[in-house]
Design an enzyme around this catalytic site. Structure first.
Site, short mmCIF file in Angstrom:
data_model
loop_
_atom_site.label_atom_id
_atom_site.label_comp_id
_atom_site.label_asym_id
_atom_site.label_seq_id
_atom_site.Cartn_x
_atom_site.Cartn_y
_atom_site.Cartn_z
N SER A 92 0.83 -1.19 0.00
CA SER A 92 0.00 0.00 0.00
C SER A 92 0.88 1.25 0.00
CB SER A 92 -0.95 -0.03 1.20
OG SER A 92 -1.96 0.94 1.08
N ASP A 98 -9.06 -4.59 -5.90
CA ASP A 98 -8.66 -3.69 -4.81
C ASP A 98 -9.72 -2.61 -4.61
OD1 ASP A 98 -7.39 -1.88 -3.08
OD2 ASP A 98 -5.42 -2.28 -3.93
N HIS A 126 -7.52 -5.42 -1.47
CA HIS A 126 -6.30 -4.71 -1.08
C HIS A 126 -5.37 -5.60 -0.25
CE1 HIS A 126 -3.89 -1.15 -0.59
NE2 HIS A 126 -3.92 -1.24 0.72
#
Length: 831
Positions: A679, A752, A786
């Site tokens: 991330s 995601d 994610h």
């Protein structure tokens, strides 16, 4: 029926560019499609280790519920049909949230004796979620996902036996778990009787999709899975509409009110009332469901409206400045220590954090039967951040302010709202060393958590993380409510990391703790005070014994400008300095700070258990790598300075300090170091490869690389692209792709849904790298979001990382020890 998915791979190198699977609607044969791969067996063994159970304490703290989870689920469980509506991801087959897994077993442990009982009667192939104790601790409710519906179950704690409570299908699309009204009654959201079939998508559009701006500012963060058509709205109505109902322990269901879209519901502590937040039209295609218009009401047990609390409009115009909130009442909850008293907050600055104001929020109380005027509990100069209830004379109210990273907590008297609030603590939210801890709570007569007073009634107990220069050392203090003086009752001592879970006696003579060491998994004990004697409650075994051989050390070092830094260093089993320098993986995530002092604080303990999971960077020690986990990479902006104005310079300086320290210690080979992150850590990785030559390769998972695609702010950046275009440009790795001359592995979940990290971010960044002749590889994991969840995806992710690290780091060629330098002067691998 879905065919078995395979990871989608793209590869590009300086010497050649071969797409293993091209983007776009191109059909390829099964022989050509890449299959899921598995890493070294030592890594697989760690991934498949049995998870340690989670624990939930009963309201009277006499019983401990063990919640046992299975290993990582199969990718097939994520291949089910999924609806993406108004920021939610739904499983239409079960009328619940998608991508859930659930627990597989339950057990009960006596805190007094340590005796364990397995819960019998559980459903076969159980998928247990939403576990809740009844107020008196005699029952436990949970939901079970059959794959075609959601069921309500209860456990009789005395008999340790489970049974299905009703055959009515639950609806958990809004995430509302069944809640206990009282010791023998639950309230739950059900699929409405007679609900028709799902709306069918029109074969031919009946018109265009139109949105309109009317000259009013409506900034919004980069949300995903929003409504996008009239058909989406129809699906939203179909699956979010529920029927509330009361359920007794005999299984009888009594309808409460008419069916509608319930975003939240909460019973009053005495069980006489129900706070309900209803969602209604008009909907939005710009913001998620929690910003849709709401009607907030208090109902009685039969569903009649007793009081309308608020009618809240669509919230598309909340400023994006951190600390901004909606106008009008918000943050509704019940006072835990009173039968039925409602609390809410209301902004006094229009909800706009950019406006100067002495009073930001006020808290109000309204007591049943709700016909009187609200009473003001306290005025706050910052934004309301929560309350811990005690009794008429004691509650702790928290407030925070993002811009300055400051927070305050106040001692208030809910039974005497006119009494002056007393300051409990004021500190920076980032100053962990100054954290006094939080009040210990226990279940009251309603089964709600309230502050535990000492036997004399003059003190409360504080449980804290104990951050210090030695690392985290959790503690228990007795806090005198009159003088504010504290007395230390317990502090974790080396070589153990021992975290208090609860104070068990009003005189502070016994506490429940969770004790661990690098080689010993967390287990629960009762510790007698002041003698310190320990009585074991649980006996969880080490899930991955091989990791006992991994050496763990907390290292401290400094950035060139004097900022103190730290990180946790893991070394391969049996490694000695005489064995030679090691290839190193640094796994990091940068953090913004408003103070260099706070940035330099130690954030870990050398005595924590070395945990095993697919997400643990230290698994690479089993393959001969040294790992520096979570090395400090602070981005500091003191006073009026914005941290991100010097993001790149500070990022490189922090990474350089870590590399230099690893070289100085004789651990790391300066030519064989990799940087990686997930991330915002992936964003960091790409920036470090673009702006330094410190690393031989990088691994970037689920990142965002072009900040112009998140123009209304990102991470801790409040300014819009139009306010600070030079910052957005300087921080975007996409804009500097021509400077990346180290191999970079990009991994992204196909679905995601994290704000800003669209899969397109990795696809476009890879396209730029490939077009510029860089060495890069893009892996898209089917059905993953994610954070990747399936066993197949996680093992393939680890295989990709192993192949990348071995090829470009471990086997890149060893070097003599050398300190790192800036770009153009690097001692990194020859280009």
């Amino acid at each position: 029926m879905h065919s078995r998915p395979r990871p989608v791979l793209f590869a590009s190198t300086l010497l050649h560019s071969v797409a293993l699977l091209l983007a776009g609607p191109i059909s390829i044969s099964a022989q050509d499609a890449p299959a899921y791969q598995t890493p070294d067996p030592a890594i697989v063994q760690v991934v498949d280790a049995e998870p340690t159970p989670s624990v939930s304490l009963s309201p009277d703290e006499s019983q401990m519920l063990l919640i046992r989870y299975p290993g990582y689920p199969s990718i097939a469980s994520f291949a089910r049909r999924e609806l993406k509506l108004a920021g939610l991801r739904l499983d239409p087959a079960s009328d619940g949230r998608s991508r859930t897994t659930g627990a597989a077993g339950l057990g009960l442990v006596s805190v007094e004796s340590g005796a364990t009982r397995e819960v019998t009667g559980l459903p076969e192939e159980a998928r247990i979620e939403n576990v809740r104790w009844s107020p008196d601790g005699t029952h436990i409710s949970f939901t079970h996902d059959t794959g075609t519906g959601l069921e309500l179950w209860v456990v009789d704690v005395g008999r340790a036996a489970a049974r299905r409570l009703t055959d009515r299908r639950l609806s958990l699309t809004a995430g509302n778990a069944p809640a206990w009204l009282d010791a023998s009654t639950l309230v739950a959201a059900f699929v409405p009787d007679g609900r028709g079939p799902e709306p069918i998508v029109p074969a031919v559009p009946i018109g265009p999709v139109i949105e309109e701006a009317t000259g009013r500012e409506s900034p919004a963060r980069t949300y995903q899975d929003l409504l996008g058509s009239a058909h989406d709205e129809a699906l939203f109505d179909h699956y979010l509409t529920v029927q509330l109902g009361r359920v007794d322990l005999g299984g009888a269901v009594t309808r409460i009110a008419e069916a509608g879209i319930v975003w939240d519901f909460s019973p009053s502590p005495d069980g006489r009332y129900l706070l309900v937040e209803w969602v209604h039209r008009p909907y939005s295609y710009r913001v998620p469901v929690y910003r849709f218009p709401q009607r907030v009401e208090i109902l009685d047990r039969d569903g009649s409206v007793v009081h309308q609390v608020a009618e809240l409009p669509l919230q598309e115009e909340i400023p994006i400045a951190f600390g901004s909130v909606a106008k009008g009442p918000r943050s509704f909850s019940w006072r835990a220590d009173a039968p039925a008293t409602l609390l809410w907050a209301e902004a006094q600055d229009g909800g706009d954090a950019r406006v100067e104001a002495e009073v930001r929020d006020k808290l109000y109380l309204l007591e049943a039967p709700f016909g009187g005027q609200p009473q003001e509990l306290v005025s706050l100069g910052y934004r309301y951040a929560g309350v811990t209830w005690g009794d008429d004379d004691l509650a702790l109210v928290s407030e925070t302010w993002w811009k300055t990273r400051q927070m305050r907590q106040w001692l208030v008297s809910p039974g005497a709202p006119d009494a002056a609030a007393r300051l409990f603590v004021e500190r920076s939210t980032q100053d962990r060393y100054a954290d006094p801890g939080f009040p210990d709570t226990h279940g009251n007569r309603f089964g709600r958590p309230v502050i535990r007073r000492s036997a004399s009634g003059t003190s409360m107990f504080l449980i804290g993380g104990g951050a210090s220069e030695e690392g985290d050392r959790p503690f228990v203090d007795r806090y005198d409510l009159a003088s504010g003086e504290t007395t230390r009752l317990f502090r974790s001592e080396a070589p153990w990391f021992e975290r208090p879970a609860a104070v068990l006696e009003d005189d502070g003579s016994a506490i429940l703790t969770r004790r661990e060491s690098p080689d010993d998994p967390p287990n629960f004990f009762v510790r007698e005070l002041p003698s310190g004697s320990l009585r074991p409650i649980t006996d969880f075994s080490h899930p991955a014994p091989r990791l006992k051989e991994v050496d763990k050390e907390l290292i401290r070092y400094s950035r060139a400008d004097g900022v103190d830094l730290s990180g946790t260093l893991y070394l391969p089993p049996g490694w000695q300095p005489s064995d030679g320098r090691l290839p190193v993986l640094l796994w990091a995530y940068p953090t913004e700070y408003k103070s260099a002092d706070a940035a330099g604080q130690v954030t870990d303990s050398p005595y924590r258990f070395v945990r095993a999971s697919a997400w643990s960077p230290h698994v690479w020690t089993l393959l001969g790598y040294a790992v520096l986990d979570d090395p400090s990479l602070p981005i500091i902006g003191e006073g009026d300075d914005e941290p991100n104005d010097t993001y790149v310079e500070q990022l490189v300086a922090g990474a350089r300090a870590a590399v230099d320290e690893l070289v100085r210690l004789g651990v790391g080979d300066a030519h064989r170091m990799a940087i990686g992150g997930h991330s915002y850590g992936a964003f960091m990785t790409a920036n470090l490869l673009a702006h330094s030559d410190l690393f031989a390769a990088g691994i970037a998972r689920s990142g965002a690389y072009n900040r112009t695609l998140t123009p209304f702010g990102f991470q801790a950046e409040e300014r819009t692209y139009w306010e600070a275009p030079e910052v957005y440009y300087a921080m975007s790795p996409f804009m500097h792709a021509d400077q990346v001359d180290e191999p970079i592995l990009l991994i992204h979940g196909e679905m995601d849904n994290n704000s800003g990290t669209f899969p397109m971010q990795s696809e476009r960044y890879f396209g730029a790298l490939k077009g510029l002749g860089a060495t890069a590889r893009l892996v898209i994991l089917p059905y993953e979001s994610h954070g990747y969840r399936s066993r197949e995806s996680l093992l393939h992710m680890l295989w990709e990382q192993q192949e990348w690290l071995d090829r470009y780091v471990k086997n890149a060629g060893a070097s003599e020890p050398t300190a790192s330098r800036a770009r153009g002067e690097s001692t990194g691998p020859a280009r």
